[in-house]
Design a protein around this motif. Sequence first.
Motif, mmCIF file in Angstrom:
data_model
loop_
_atom_site.group_PDB
_atom_site.id
_atom_site.type_symbol
_atom_site.label_atom_id
_atom_site.label_comp_id
_atom_site.label_asym_id
_atom_site.label_seq_id
_atom_site.Cartn_x
_atom_site.Cartn_y
_atom_site.Cartn_z
ATOM 1 N N LYS A 137 0.853 -1.112 -0.026
ATOM 2 C CA LYS A 137 0.052 0.030 0.009
ATOM 3 C C LYS A 137 0.808 1.277 0.007
ATOM 4 O O LYS A 137 1.959 1.161 0.545
ATOM 5 C CB LYS A 137 -0.972 -0.089 1.288
ATOM 6 N N ASP A 138 0.420 2.303 -0.534
ATOM 7 C CA ASP A 138 1.313 3.471 -0.685
ATOM 8 C C ASP A 138 1.357 4.261 0.545
ATOM 9 O O ASP A 138 2.151 5.040 0.820
ATOM 10 C CB ASP A 138 0.540 4.459 -1.761
ATOM 11 N N TRP A 139 0.472 3.988 1.698
ATOM 12 C CA TRP A 139 0.579 4.354 2.887
ATOM 13 C C TRP A 139 1.345 3.575 4.041
ATOM 14 O O TRP A 139 1.607 3.882 5.069
ATOM 15 C CB TRP A 139 -0.773 4.691 3.447
ATOM 16 N N PHE A 140 1.754 2.715 3.445
ATOM 17 C CA PHE A 140 2.528 1.464 4.252
ATOM 18 C C PHE A 140 3.714 2.176 5.034
ATOM 19 O O PHE A 140 3.993 2.036 6.514
ATOM 20 C CB PHE A 140 3.082 0.240 3.657
ATOM 21 N N ASP A 141 4.454 2.971 4.482
ATOM 22 C CA ASP A 141 5.803 3.570 5.345
ATOM 23 C C ASP A 141 5.572 4.615 6.011
ATOM 24 O O ASP A 141 6.125 4.927 6.718
ATOM 25 C CB ASP A 141 6.826 4.019 3.861
ATOM 26 N N VAL A 142 4.074 4.930 6.366
ATOM 27 C CA VAL A 142 3.592 6.337 6.976
ATOM 28 C C VAL A 142 3.154 5.575 8.350
ATOM 29 O O VAL A 142 3.328 6.107 9.274
ATOM 30 C CB VAL A 142 2.683 7.153 6.266
ATOM 31 N N ILE A 143 2.737 4.516 8.268
ATOM 32 C CA ILE A 143 2.104 3.899 9.294
ATOM 33 C C ILE A 143 2.898 2.951 10.279
ATOM 34 O O ILE A 143 3.082 2.794 11.324
ATOM 35 C CB ILE A 143 0.949 3.340 8.887
ATOM 36 N N TRP A 144 3.457 1.815 9.355
ATOM 37 C CA TRP A 144 4.069 0.878 9.952
ATOM 38 C C TRP A 144 5.667 1.144 9.881
ATOM 39 O O TRP A 144 6.268 0.914 8.703
ATOM 40 C CB TRP A 144 3.673 -0.636 9.532
ATOM 41 N N LEU A 145 6.152 1.500 10.966
ATOM 42 C CA LEU A 145 7.815 1.770 10.790
ATOM 43 C C LEU A 145 8.760 1.461 12.260
ATOM 44 O O LEU A 145 7.819 1.202 13.183
ATOM 45 C CB LEU A 145 7.926 3.146 10.550
ATOM 46 N N LYS A 146 9.656 1.039 12.222
ATOM 47 C CA LYS A 146 10.505 0.840 13.253
ATOM 48 C C LYS A 146 10.615 1.912 14.474
ATOM 49 O O LYS A 146 10.679 2.951 13.807
ATOM 50 C CB LYS A 146 11.824 0.392 12.924
ATOM 51 N N GLY A 147 10.385 1.883 15.465
ATOM 52 C CA GLY A 147 10.360 2.730 16.586
ATOM 53 C C GLY A 147 8.942 3.232 16.939
ATOM 54 O O GLY A 147 8.806 3.901 17.899
ATOM 55 N N SER A 148 7.838 2.769 16.258
ATOM 56 C CA SER A 148 6.690 3.301 16.455
ATOM 57 C C SER A 148 5.979 2.567 17.599
ATOM 58 O O SER A 148 6.432 1.227 18.021
ATOM 59 C CB SER A 148 5.713 3.046 15.247
ATOM 60 N N VAL A 149 5.135 3.308 18.411
ATOM 61 C CA VAL A 149 4.314 2.584 19.357
ATOM 62 C C VAL A 149 3.234 1.959 18.903
ATOM 63 O O VAL A 149 2.404 2.378 18.048
ATOM 64 C CB VAL A 149 3.840 3.678 20.569
ATOM 65 N N PRO A 150 2.784 0.535 19.070
ATOM 66 C CA PRO A 150 1.972 -0.165 18.440
ATOM 67 C C PRO A 150 0.455 0.545 18.641
ATOM 68 O O PRO A 150 -0.353 0.658 17.631
ATOM 69 C CB PRO A 150 2.075 -1.608 19.243
ATOM 70 N N LYS A 151 0.226 1.301 19.912
ATOM 71 C CA LYS A 151 -1.180 1.620 20.010
ATOM 72 C C LYS A 151 -1.459 2.871 19.112
ATOM 73 O O LYS A 151 -2.325 3.163 18.739
ATOM 74 C CB LYS A 151 -1.418 1.796 21.502
ATOM 75 N N LEU A 152 -0.435 3.684 18.943
ATOM 76 C CA LEU A 152 -0.442 5.092 18.199
ATOM 77 C C LEU A 152 -0.478 4.376 16.699
ATOM 78 O O LEU A 152 -1.126 5.322 16.051
ATOM 79 C CB LEU A 152 0.994 5.564 18.346
#
Length: 273
Positions: A109-124
């Motif tokens: 998906k074109d939005w994949f790199d904006v949402i799922w990334l290293k260092g992100s908090v799962p709930k956020l």
Amino acid sequence: MGNGRSASFWFDVWTPLGQLIMHLGPLGPRALRIRKDVVVADATRGSNWDLPHPRLQQEVALHSYLTTISLPLSTECDDMFEWIAGDSSLCTFRSATTWEVLRPREETKDWFDVIWLKGSVPKLAFTMWVANYDRLPTRTRLASWGVPISADCPICSRDLETRDHIFLSCDYSFEVWREVLIRCNPPTSRFTEWSELLSWIRAATSKELRLLRKLATHTVIFHLWKHRNNLIHNQTSLSVTTVFHSIDREMKNIISANRYRKSLCSLMALWLR
């Protein structure tokens, strides 16, 4: 199939019929007068198969296939086992390859790199993911489902509560974003649509700034939605300063927790103002 001395007659897949114990059922060994622990070679006698006359259709199918195998079996080569994963065969079992075949795959998906990334908090990241799909239960969506409630924004009461309004267009949200954007290089114009927010994130001039924008967006979306829910369900209204203080503390905690990651170690200097 080689000499038939290592392949199990009942439990190895040496015919197109699959495991014969599954093809003929639990009474198969009794019907063919072949024990469960024998190998394929034990079912032959010279140049013939040592099997009784078939009675059931499943047994007829087995006999039909066996007529294609030349007897006696070759003694010069051993049985060889292969794992078939998709269109390729493997000499050894690989769970990674099997998983790739079993799971359904779609285009990235074109939005994949904006949402799922290293260092992100799962709930956020999860809240951001649901918001990106516009699946959060905003009042306009609840009203469209037949819930008897007003579709007005519970924060400003000036417009309908849609995703783009509650997170971008609402004056309250705009004031929260103003504090955040100071630290992430603000856009030339105010956000009005979700696509503009995603474009702003990708338009960062450096990898570090792009990552900071992603984490900041996750945090803002989560805390704005949290404030909206507290206002509706607990009748608790917080000032813009209080909400931003929570966002600021969350961002500092995220960066500090990942300070040993090469991609996040320099974000604190960008965030602090």
